[in-house]
Every structure is written in structure tokens, then in C-alpha cells.
Write an enzyme that holds these catalytic residues in place. Structure first.
Site, PDB file in Angstrom:
ATOM      1  N   THR A  41      41.466 -81.059  28.380  1.00 26.53           N
ATOM      2  CA  THR A  41      41.040 -81.198  29.779  1.00 26.53           C
ATOM      3  C   THR A  41      42.248 -81.600  30.614  1.00 26.53           C
ATOM      4  O   THR A  41      43.253 -82.047  30.090  1.00 26.53           O
ATOM      5  CB  THR A  41      39.969 -82.303  29.945  1.00 26.53           C
ATOM      6  OG1 THR A  41      40.496 -83.518  29.426  1.00 26.53           O
ATOM      7  CG2 THR A  41      38.681 -81.930  29.240  1.00 26.53           C
TER       8      THR A  41
ATOM      9  N   HIS B 192      33.220 -87.902  21.388  1.00 26.69           N
ATOM     10  CA  HIS B 192      34.085 -87.101  22.262  1.00 26.69           C
ATOM     11  C   HIS B 192      35.472 -86.768  21.707  1.00 26.69           C
ATOM     12  O   HIS B 192      36.163 -85.909  22.243  1.00 26.69           O
ATOM     13  CB  HIS B 192      34.236 -87.820  23.610  1.00 26.69           C
ATOM     14  CG  HIS B 192      34.308 -86.889  24.783  1.00 26.69           C
ATOM     15  ND1 HIS B 192      34.925 -85.645  24.731  1.00 26.69           N
ATOM     16  CD2 HIS B 192      33.836 -87.003  26.044  1.00 26.69           C
ATOM     17  CE1 HIS B 192      34.828 -85.065  25.909  1.00 26.69           C
ATOM     18  NE2 HIS B 192      34.174 -85.857  26.718  1.00 26.69           N
TER      19      HIS B 192
END
Length: 639
Positions: A480, A353
Site C-alpha cells: 500500500t 494484516h
């Protein structure tokens, strides 16, 4: 295939498509991620704290927050803004966010790597392991070549596709210079998304180093890494002229690997990638010093890792376990992604990630699914090429000393214990979905999140820190932002449904749902526009620590720690290519909730450790969804 040019001598199309608008056409003119005003951040932070604290606790937190806003917080904020103005090529979150991931010492397995599994190929005879592995590998290489040639369609979020997702618009916009192109798209309500992460999809690996890992990419490498039965194989999929190997040759090499009956290694190296990062960094140094440099280089630089599992999938829970962790012997969790294909042709992706977020991986999955199912490179009738695979395929051998063998054994013991403690459960709520909710004018995402709040209250009688991930890819180098779904509105509504049904009419309950939906819609919009509070506060904290300042009192507040101990961590996606997605809990007493709201059903995939009961949580979610849908339909519900 029509519209596909760029044939190699092999006659196979080398590209997915050839976009007339260059891939990175919008990148230069993307708007920058805004740093919110400090007072807005503090207000939003306190709004998120309100449902989690009693009055005394809230007063204390409020005092600390306002003192921070007037004092050290203001200074840090001004420094952050000044720093941001000097780094206009990127976003204020980029450095701190990479550091957050790369400095984390917990294993990437379960703590960070999520999975997304592919839908089966609609043509059942194509769901054969060899056929699907060949077709998906070819489609992945096509994606890579299309992207690197600048021919991949730019990623654009169309609010009005009739106007902006048209040939005529593309023909015009491609002549608008890159420095202005974003504005052209914006005029027709289209939002180009950041594509700066895409290059890390291929030939990339996270390398363990003491204290902070590194991301490594070698775009010159031409080989694929294949894992089967814990053994490592590599073969070139691109020739020296840059053309893709013929699909029939890729098929032949994969067939050779699938029929190799070498025993599984006694000490499978893959387990090391599931270790604590410092432990793994030291073991990796040992591997390098022990004569494995060339083999590791092959692993790290490979285009991606294709993991071929020797068993079929029993059910959706088994599918989740396989794609989320599987057998570490047959994974390399540090690779930018593992494409996993089981014996019955079930496919999924497990991805690291730190390098990127769901947006890039999902685009890759959508393209690979579409290409491999609509225009597959080989069919069940295709014969593998008659090539000498024993010469083309190299099996990697690793030289292991006693310390490395002991390290692998220990990693395996830890892995087995962790997996033993992990529960995965799921439900499909079939009584309605997006269509009905939109008819009733409520946000489908808000309803799903409300159900989670209601369920937790029913099960544990409390409201806890909740995290929903939201992409900020509409901005240059956006990553994000967090939506905080637990609010005073969801708390009030949940308490009415769980504890006070007799006191409320159906109409009152409907109004409470609408209230939650409106507020959640606002939070979502704010987050997507870079106006959340989490990343801003995170960056200010990072700045204070990087300047060697004492950590401000604001950050030492227990309430701050509690808000960032995300007991309910959630993420959603809906795509024609993806069957389901999921991830591990982010704290030991938490739930990891992957969910999707489809047209007429809602799916939830929940992970948990022994501190929480995931099965019961799902039953409570189901009951909450049932109640919400009944109330929206105007039915009276009983407790």
C-alpha cells in the site's frame, strides 16, 4: 452448474470456475514498484506538512528536509536503489513492511486486524446459521481449490472492460508468454494486479515469537478449525485424494458442533491471541512445553477459522463490534482470517494484516459471496448426511498449568478493559452519493475526505495528520501507499465553510471544492503509481537503522513524528458482497474511519477511544456532507 467442471465423486462442483488464463499468468511480467526520486519525495513530504505547521515550524522542517536530501538522505537513497536492483524478484517495500507488522508488539486486535462484513443472502431462508456456514465453507474450499489449481481468474483492473474483459482477449492473451503477458494487457488498458499474497489466505497463521513474529503456512493440512462457545473443533474437509468432502457431510459436522452442549471452557485460549505479542510468545512456549504441541499445530495449520457465535445481530453498531472484536474466547485473531457467522446467519471476516492487504481478502469475499448465493451447495431443504460426526469431529483439549490459567485471566481482563473503552458509531448520509458528484465533475473520494477535514476543524478547530490507504497491487509485490488527504486546499476550503461562510459566494465555495477534488485526484494517482512519499521515507529510515547508523536528524523532527501520528486514519471499499467494513483507531487519540461512497448514499463507520468523541465527529461529518452537497447543487447555506 454450467461452466463448472471438476466434479468429485460427491457430485459437488469442486471449482468456482476454470479460467482459461492461468491464475499467475501475469505475475512474472508485472512492473516493479518504482522508488520515487528523492527530490520528489521531499517536495511531497513538505506539501503534506504545510497544512499541519505554523510558519516557524515549517521553516525548521523545510531546513531539515533539504539538509537530508543533500546529505545522508542522498546516500541512503542510492543504497536503497542499489539494493533494489539486486532484488528484482520483489519490491523495495516488501522486507521493511513485513518487518513493520511482524516486529510490532502491540496486540493485533484493534491495532491491526480490520473487518469486512458480508451482505445478507438475498434469499432470506438461506440466512440460517447452519445453512450459511455450510455454503460459505464450501465456497471457501472451492476458492482454495480453484486458486491452487491455477484456475482462478487472474485479478485484473480493467479501465476499458469492453475491450479487455472479453473471451476473445483471454483466448489470445493466454498464448502470450508469462514474461510478456502484462504488456499485452496494458495494450488494451487493463492492469493485472499482484497475486503473491493469495497463498497465505489458507492454512496460515501468524505465530507469536519474541521480538518478531513469524508467518506459518502448511498447505498439506486438510482440516477446518471451528470455534463455538470458546471450544475448539477440527474436522477434515478434504479427503486423502484431494477431493472436497460432500457438502451434506460438512453440514452434518457443523450441525453436530452447533448442537454440542459442552460448557464453555473456564480458561478460553482465544484470549491469548489478543495479548501483547511478547507476552503471548512466552505463554505459547509454555503451552508447547506443557504438552499442547499437537493441538496448537491443528490450530495453526487449519485451512481457516470458522467462528460460530450463539447470538443474533441487533443492529449495525452491534454488527461492527461483533466482527471487529467480538468475544475473544470465540476468535483466533492470529489466523489469516476468521469467518464469523452469528446465530441469525450474519457473516463477516476479521483478518490478520501482516500477510496481506484488502485486495486479496476482498477478492476472496466477492467470490465466496457470489458462489454461496448464486450456486449454494445446500438449500434449506437439504438433509445432512448420515455420518458419524462424533468420530469425524475432534474437539481439541488443552492442558493448562497455573501460569497459563493466570495468563489467560490477565489477557481477558485486558481485553475487557480495552473493549470497554472502544466506541463504534456510524451514519448513512442519504442525500446523495457517487452519481450526483460525478455529474458535478468532482471526485467522490475527494468529497468524503474533504468532509472529514471539515468535520475535524468544526469539532476541534485544527487540521491534523490524516492517512488514506491506497493499494499498489499494480506492481510486483506492491502493498500500500499513503494518500495524505489533509492539504493546503482542504484546509482553505474547510476554513471557508466552517469559519468564513459570510465572506464567500456559493460559486467561490464550489471552486474551492473543485480545487480540493483536483488535488486529491492527483495525490491518489501518484500513490497508486507508487509515487507517494511515505513508503520511500519509511524504507530509508529502515535502511539507516538496519545499517546501525544514528537516526538522521530529519527523522527526529517533531513534525515527522506528528505526521506519522495519524489521528484520522481512513480506508474505503465498495463491493457488492460487503455491507460495511471498519478498524480500530491507530493511535489512542485518533479516529478509525471506514467509509463507502455508494451511488446515492455515503456510509461512515467510526471507531474511537475516550480521548475523542466519535459520535460528535460523525455529526460534524454529516453536517459537512450536507453543506458540500448543497453548495454543489447551487444552494446558499447558512452557518
Amino acid at each position: 452448474a454450467p461452466g463448472r467442471r471438476g466434479y468429485s465423486g460427491a457430485g459437488a462442483a469442486e471449482f468456482l470456475h476454470r479460467s482459461i488464463v492461468p491464475t499467475m499468468h501475469y505475475q512474472k511480467s508485472l512492473p516493479r514498484l518504482p522508488i520515487p526520486k528523492l527530490e520528489d519525495t521531499i517536495t511531497r513530504y513538505l506539501n503534506a506538512q504545510k497544512p499541519l505547521l505554523n510558519d516557524d515550524q515549517f521553516r525548521k522542517t523545510e531546513e531539515l528536509a533539504h539538509a537530508f536530501e543533500k546529505g545522508i538522505g542522498r546516500e541512503l537513497h542510492e543504497q536503497l536503489v542499489a539494493q533494489d536492483n539486486q532484488n528484482k524478484h520483489t519490491s523495495y517495500i516488501t522486507g521493511p513492511w513485513f518487518d513493520m507488522y511482524l516486529k510490532a508488539r502491540e496486540p493485533v486486535l484493534l491495532n491491526f486486524n480490520p473487518f469486512m462484513s458480508f451482505n445478507p443472502d438475498p434469499k432470506s431462508e438461506y440466512n440460517d446459521q447452519l445453512i450459511r456456514a455450510t455454503n460459505m465453507t464450501v465456497s471457501a474450499i472451492r476458492f482454495m481449490k480453484t486458486f491452487r489449481a491455477g484456475c482462478l481468474e487472474p485479478e485484473v483492473f480493467h479501465l476499458n472492460p469492453e475491450k479487455s474483459d472479453t473471451e476473445i482477449f483471454k483466448k489470445i492473451i493466454r498464448f502470450v508468454p508469462s514474461s510478456l503477458s502484462w504488456f499485452g494487457a496494458y495494450m488494451v488498458n487493463a492492469y493485472p494486479l499482484d497475486m503473491s499474497q493469495y497463498f497465505r489466505l489458507f492454512n496460515s497463521t501468524r505465530i507469536p515469537k519474541l521480538n518478531k513474529d513469524e508467518l506459518y503456512t502448511d498447505e498439506k493440512a486438510k482440516h477446518l478449525l471451528v470455534l463455538r462457545n470458546g471450544n475448539f473443533y477440527v474436522f477434515d474437509v478434504i479427503d486423502r485424494d484431494g477431493n472436497m468432502l460432500k457438502p451434506s457431510e460438512i453440514q452434518a459436522h457443523l450441525k453436530y458442533i452447533l448442537s454440542d452442549n459442552s460448557p464453555a471452557p473456564a480458561f478460553p485460549l482465544g484470549y491469548l491471541t489478543s495479548e501483547n505479542r511478547d507476552t503471548w510468545a512466552l505463554l505459547r512456549k509454555n503451552l508447547l512445553d506443557n504438552g499442547n504441541e499437537e493441538a496448537l499445530q491443528k490450530v495453526d495449520s487449519a485451512m481457516f477459522c470458522l467462528s460460530l457465535d450463539d447470538f443474533p445481530i441487533k443492529d449495525l453498531v452491534h454488527l461492527s463490534h461483533t466482527m471487529l472484536h467480538g468475544d475473544a474466547a470465540n476468535r483466533w485473531y492470529d489466523k489469516s482470517f476468521n469467518l464469523i457467522i452469528t446465530k441469525d446467519g450474519t457473516a463477516g471476516i476479521n483478518f490478520e494484516h501482516s500477510w496481506g492487504d484488502g485486495v486479496a481478502v476482498l477478492r476472496f469475499q466477492n467470490e465466496v459471496f457470489k458462489d454461496s448465493t448464486k450456486t449454494p451447495a445446500i438449500s434449506p431443504q437439504s438433509q445432512p448426511a448420515s455420518v458419524d460426526s462424533s468420530r469425524a469431529v475432534q474437539k481439541l483439549d488443552f492442558k493448562l498449568n497455573d501460569a497459563l490459567k493466570a495468563g489467560i485471566t490477565k489477557a481477558k481482563q485486558k481485553f475487557d478493559a480495552t473493549i470497554e473503552s472502544l466506541s463504534l458509531n456510524m451514519i448513512q448520509f442519504q442525500e446523495g452519493g457517487k452519481e450526483l458528484l460525478k455529474q458535478k465533475k468532482v471526485s467522490p473520494d475527494a468529497v468524503a475526505q474533504l468532509a472529514f477535514q471539515m468535520a475535524f476543524l468544526r469539532q476541534y478547530d485544527q487540521t491534523v495528520a490524516t492517512y488514506e490507504s491506497c493499494s499498489t497491487a499494480a506492481f510486483k509485490h506492491g502493498r500500500t501507499e499513503t494518500i495524505r488527504p489533509a492539504s493546503v486546499h482542504t484546509k482553505k476550503c474547510s476554513e471557508a465553510f466552517v469559519k468564513g461562510l459570510s465572506k464567500h459566494s456559493t460559486e467561490e465555495l464550489q471552486n474551492l471544492i473543485v480545487e480540493c477534488s483536483k488535488y486529491h485526484g492527483r495525490l491518489t494517482k501518484e500513490a497508486a503509481m507508487g509515487q507517494g512519499f511515505d513508503r520511500h521515507l519509511f524504507s530509508l529510515r529502515y535502511l539507516a537503522l538496519s545499517k546501525g547508523l544514528a537516526l538522521p536528524d530529519f527523522y527526529q523532527d517533531q513534525a515527522y513524528a506528528r505526521l506519522n501520528h495519524n489521528i484520522i486514519s481512513t480506508s474505503t471499499l465498495v463491493s457488492p458482497a460487503v455491507q460495511l467494513g471498519g478498524f480500530g483507531p491507530v493511535v489512542s487519540d485518533g479516529f478509525g474511519v471506514g467509509y463507502q461512497v455508494q451511488d446515492d448514499w455515503i456510509g461512515c463507520n467510526v471507531s474511537s477511544y475516550p480521548a475523542r468523541n466519535g459520535k460528535e465527529f460523525l455529526q460534524c461529518i454529516y453536517k459537512s456532507l450536507e453543506d458540500i452537497f448543497n453548495v454543489l447543487k447551487g444552494k446558499k447555506i447558512g452557518s
